[in-house]
Design a protein around this motif. Structure first.
Motif, mmCIF file in Angstrom:
data_model
loop_
_atom_site.group_PDB
_atom_site.id
_atom_site.type_symbol
_atom_site.label_atom_id
_atom_site.label_comp_id
_atom_site.label_asym_id
_atom_site.label_seq_id
_atom_site.Cartn_x
_atom_site.Cartn_y
_atom_site.Cartn_z
ATOM 1 N N TRP A 167 0.799 -1.229 0.000
ATOM 2 C CA TRP A 167 0.000 0.000 0.000
ATOM 3 C C TRP A 167 0.836 1.285 0.000
ATOM 4 C CZ3 TRP A 167 -4.472 -1.863 -1.208
ATOM 5 C CH2 TRP A 167 -4.946 -3.022 -0.622
ATOM 6 N N ASN A 168 2.144 1.190 -0.100
ATOM 7 C CA ASN A 168 2.984 2.385 0.025
ATOM 8 C C ASN A 168 3.967 2.575 -1.124
ATOM 9 O OD1 ASN A 168 2.971 3.961 2.939
ATOM 10 N ND2 ASN A 168 2.134 1.895 3.060
ATOM 11 N N GLN A 205 9.523 12.313 5.282
ATOM 12 C CA GLN A 205 8.305 11.504 5.250
ATOM 13 C C GLN A 205 7.226 12.109 6.139
ATOM 14 O OE1 GLN A 205 7.736 8.577 3.344
ATOM 15 N NE2 GLN A 205 5.657 9.050 4.009
ATOM 16 N N THR A 217 2.981 11.423 7.634
ATOM 17 C CA THR A 217 1.875 10.492 7.799
ATOM 18 C C THR A 217 0.708 11.233 8.424
ATOM 19 O OG1 THR A 217 1.091 8.485 8.917
ATOM 20 C CG2 THR A 217 2.859 9.721 10.002
ATOM 21 N N ARG A 248 5.587 2.138 10.093
ATOM 22 C CA ARG A 248 5.812 3.574 10.206
ATOM 23 C C ARG A 248 5.127 4.084 11.467
ATOM 24 N NH1 ARG A 248 3.801 5.638 5.276
ATOM 25 N NH2 ARG A 248 5.885 5.375 4.396
#
Length: 252
Positions: free
Chosen positions: A48-49, A92, A94, A130
């Motif tokens: 999914w990433n 990064q 999220t 993550r």
């Protein structure tokens, strides 16, 4: 009392509340350099990433903008090789961690390497996590790395080709790496060796698209092009047939 490193239980990346692997838990597996068998670049697909690049060099590991020394990574020196590490990835983001405008999150990988018959890594599988998210599966393949090939030096004057015969990229174009097959002397750019010749780990052999001769990895040489010639002829140009200067004279 603070428990010794050996007394700290190993962390499970699947556990609730997991916050990353702590280097203090693997002092027995701490390294000064990474094993030669796992060095290289890997395209790592995360569920999914999308895909990330993992680079392991002798004295450092690079992941998503982070660079770690061997002492910050758990990696046994014996086969089968496995690696566990946690890195702060500055670029990064999220949505599961509320940081306002602050960038950067923590990511952890727990991976096992897939080895060929010679014991060298060709790929990897494992788990990824993550900060603020759950555990996801990963699978990676080793990318062809031209830096591991021997280098052949050629001058522009004695190089029979000026471009790749497949994609027509000029050898002097930025980012183009010239590769010569030592068995048939045909040259291609690195991108075409990987795509057209189908010669990339774990594949051990491919075929030359010009002569169809079988070639293997150890037949390849990267080419470093240098400007040949003399002060009187800096371009290294060869005179036309029959116009060679006599001994003791130079071409002007």
């Amino acid at each position: 009392d603070i428990p010794a490193a050996a007394d700290v239980p190993p962390q499970n990346i699947r556990e609730n509340g997991f916050r990353g692997f702590l280097p203090s838990t693997w002092s027995k597996n701490s390294l000064e350099v990474f094993p030669d068998e796992i060095l290289g670049k890997y395209d790592v697909s995360i569920e999914w990433n999308g895909t990330r690049t993992l680079t392991i060099e002798k004295d450092n590991l690079q992941w998503n903008g982070a660079r770690l020394t061997p002492t910050a990574v758990s990696c046994p020196t014996r086969k089968p090789f496995a690696t566990r590490f946690t890195a702060f990835c500055p670029d990064q983001r999220t949505v599961w961690v509320k940081r306002g405008t602050q960038r950067g999150v923590v990511e952890s990988l727990d991976i096992d390497f897939e080895l060929d018959r010679a014991g060298n890594a060709t790929g990897l599988t494992g788990l990824f996590r993550r900060q603020g998210e759950g555990t996801l599966g990963v699978r990676g393949t080793k990318v062809f790395d031209a830096r591991q090939l021997p280098t052949l030096v050629r001058t522009k004057s004695n190089d029979p080709e000026s471009q790749c015969p497949v994609c027509y990229s000029e050898w002097d174009d930025p980012g183009v790496t010239q590769v010569v097959v030592s068995t048939c002397t045909h040259c291609f750019c690195l991108e075409c060796v990987v795509s057209v010749c189908s010669l990339t780990p774990p594949a051990e052999s491919g075929s030359c698209p010009i002569c169809r001769r079988t070639m293997v990895l150890h037949d390849l040489r990267t080419v470093r092009r240098e400007r040949g010639g003399t002060p009187e002829n800096p371009a290294g140009n060869k005179p036309p047939p029959g116009c060679e200067p006599p001994p003791g004279c130079s071409l002007s």
